[in-house]
Design an enzyme around this catalytic site. Structure first.
Site, PDB file in Angstrom:
ATOM      1  N   PHE A 143      16.369  19.502 -17.957  1.00  0.00           N
ATOM      2  CA  PHE A 143      17.829  19.375 -17.974  1.00  0.00           C
ATOM      3  C   PHE A 143      18.255  18.184 -17.118  1.00  0.00           C
ATOM      4  CE2 PHE A 143      22.061  20.467 -16.146  1.00  0.00           C
ATOM      5  CZ  PHE A 143      22.786  20.444 -17.328  1.00  0.00           C
ATOM      6  N   TYR A 147      21.474  16.159 -15.479  1.00  0.00           N
ATOM      7  CA  TYR A 147      22.904  16.288 -15.141  1.00  0.00           C
ATOM      8  C   TYR A 147      23.405  15.042 -14.425  1.00  0.00           C
ATOM      9  CZ  TYR A 147      20.901  17.380 -10.585  1.00  0.00           C
ATOM     10  OH  TYR A 147      20.183  17.315  -9.408  1.00  0.00           O
ATOM     11  N   SER A 194      21.721  10.734 -13.919  1.00  0.00           N
ATOM     12  CA  SER A 194      21.403   9.553 -14.737  1.00  0.00           C
ATOM     13  C   SER A 194      20.565   9.891 -15.964  1.00  0.00           C
ATOM     14  CB  SER A 194      20.687   8.503 -13.891  1.00  0.00           C
ATOM     15  OG  SER A 194      19.438   8.995 -13.477  1.00  0.00           O
ATOM     16  N   GLU A 206      11.111  13.531  -6.897  1.00  0.00           N
ATOM     17  CA  GLU A 206      11.175  14.497  -5.805  1.00  0.00           C
ATOM     18  C   GLU A 206      11.134  13.811  -4.459  1.00  0.00           C
ATOM     19  OE1 GLU A 206       9.770  18.641  -5.941  1.00  0.00           O
ATOM     20  OE2 GLU A 206       8.252  17.679  -7.168  1.00  0.00           O
TER      21      GLU A 206
HETATM   22  C1  BEZ Z   1      19.255  13.899 -13.411  1.00  0.00           C
HETATM   23  O1  BEZ Z   1      19.720  14.873 -13.935  1.00  0.00           O
HETATM   24  O2  BEZ Z   1      19.489  12.798 -13.835  1.00  0.00           O
HETATM   25  C2  BEZ Z   1      18.407  14.050 -12.193  1.00  0.00           C
HETATM   26  C3  BEZ Z   1      18.930  14.605 -11.070  1.00  0.00           C
HETATM   27  C4  BEZ Z   1      18.119  14.731  -9.950  1.00  0.00           C
HETATM   28  C5  BEZ Z   1      16.815  14.309  -9.962  1.00  0.00           C
HETATM   29  C6  BEZ Z   1      16.303  13.789 -11.114  1.00  0.00           C
HETATM   30  C7  BEZ Z   1      17.096  13.643 -12.232  1.00  0.00           C
END
Ligand code: BEZ
Length: 247
Positions: A15, A17, A19, A105
């Site tokens: 998922f 949310y 970028s 991470e």
């Molecule tokens: C994302 O949803 O783009 C995302 C958010 C946090 C870490 C990695 C990707």
């Protein structure tokens, strides 16, 4: 193992949310707009690696567990749904994509799994089955988690920040545009309020600097009206095309 109430366990869905909504992971074969529940999206995560630097961290979004968020003081209300996009990664690419995503991470994100609800299609209004999705969360215990931010100061901070992935303002503007493109209900008041404040600050700065269009509108350096914004949605689909991933 399969569980009818929660999608197939041996399938890898991710998922996005932040970028990931406009910069998809490599090798995905399905992209589905929809939402998760139980979290609140906020620009409360410091970014030292993408939209800022260790000396001057920018701001990116994280998800806060709703039960924790309810204990905090926040000027912005929150919708019950967090909209984003889920990506399906075919079995043969899961290890590579997991490895590629785990790089994320490093700057304070942890992995959780949550049910994802695909948005209803007009052709089939019956609710689609939830899908088990991996999601990266910046837990409050991680050093990059900042907690509640004053929205006006946050907008001003985003405007002055930049990092190896580019200007922080671009991340904010692209996130709003990508969210609005998911569904008629997928706007996020927190994100749109920061965009509105940023445009106002930029317009005021242009007025101060004396940059004006023929009708008196403040214009940006390229001559665009400052209240329109220059963000463009672009899709990146393979590791070769994509630099290291960001949040
Ligand atoms: C994302 O949803 O783009 C995302 C958010 C946090 C870490 C990695 C990707």
């Amino acid at each position: 193992m399969a569980d009818d109430s929660f999608g197939a366990y041996d399938d890898f869905w991710l998922f996005g949310y932040g970028s990931l909504i406009w910069k998809p992971p490599p090798h995905y074969d399905q992209r589905v707009p929809g939402y998760i529940e139980g979290y609140v999206r906020r620009f409360w995560q410091a970014s030292e690696d993408h939209r800022g630097t260790p000396e001057a961290p920018g701001r990116v979004v994280t998800l806060i567990d709703r039960a924790h968020w309810e204990t905090l003081v926040d000027e912005h209300p929150s919708p019950h749904l967090t909209w984003g996009a889920a990506y399906h990664i075919p079995q043969q690419h899961v290890a590579e994509v997991r490895n590629y995503l785990d790089i994320r991470e490093i700057n304070g994100y942890s992995i959780q799994y949550t049910p994802f609800h695909p948005s209803h299609s007009a052709a089939d209004p019956s609710p689609p089955k939830p899908i088990k999705c991996l999601v990266y969360i910046g837990l409050p215990s991680n050093p990059q988690f900042l907690g509640p931010q004053d929205p006006q100061e946050l907008a001003a901070h985003i405007l002055k920040s930049r990092g190896p992935s580019g200007e922080n303002r671009e991340y904010l503007f692209m996130l709003e545009e990508a969210l609005l493109g998911l569904s008629p209900e997928s706007g996020d008041g927190h994100v749109s309020d920061l965009v509105a404040r940023s445009r106002e600050i930029e317009a005021e700065e242009k007025v101060k600097k004396g940059v004006h269009g023929e009708n008196g509108d403040a214009k940006d350096a390229d001559g665009r009206r400052a209240d329109i914004g220059g963000a463009e949605l672009h899709k990146v689909g393979s590791t070769e095309e994509q630099e290291e991933v960001e949040k």
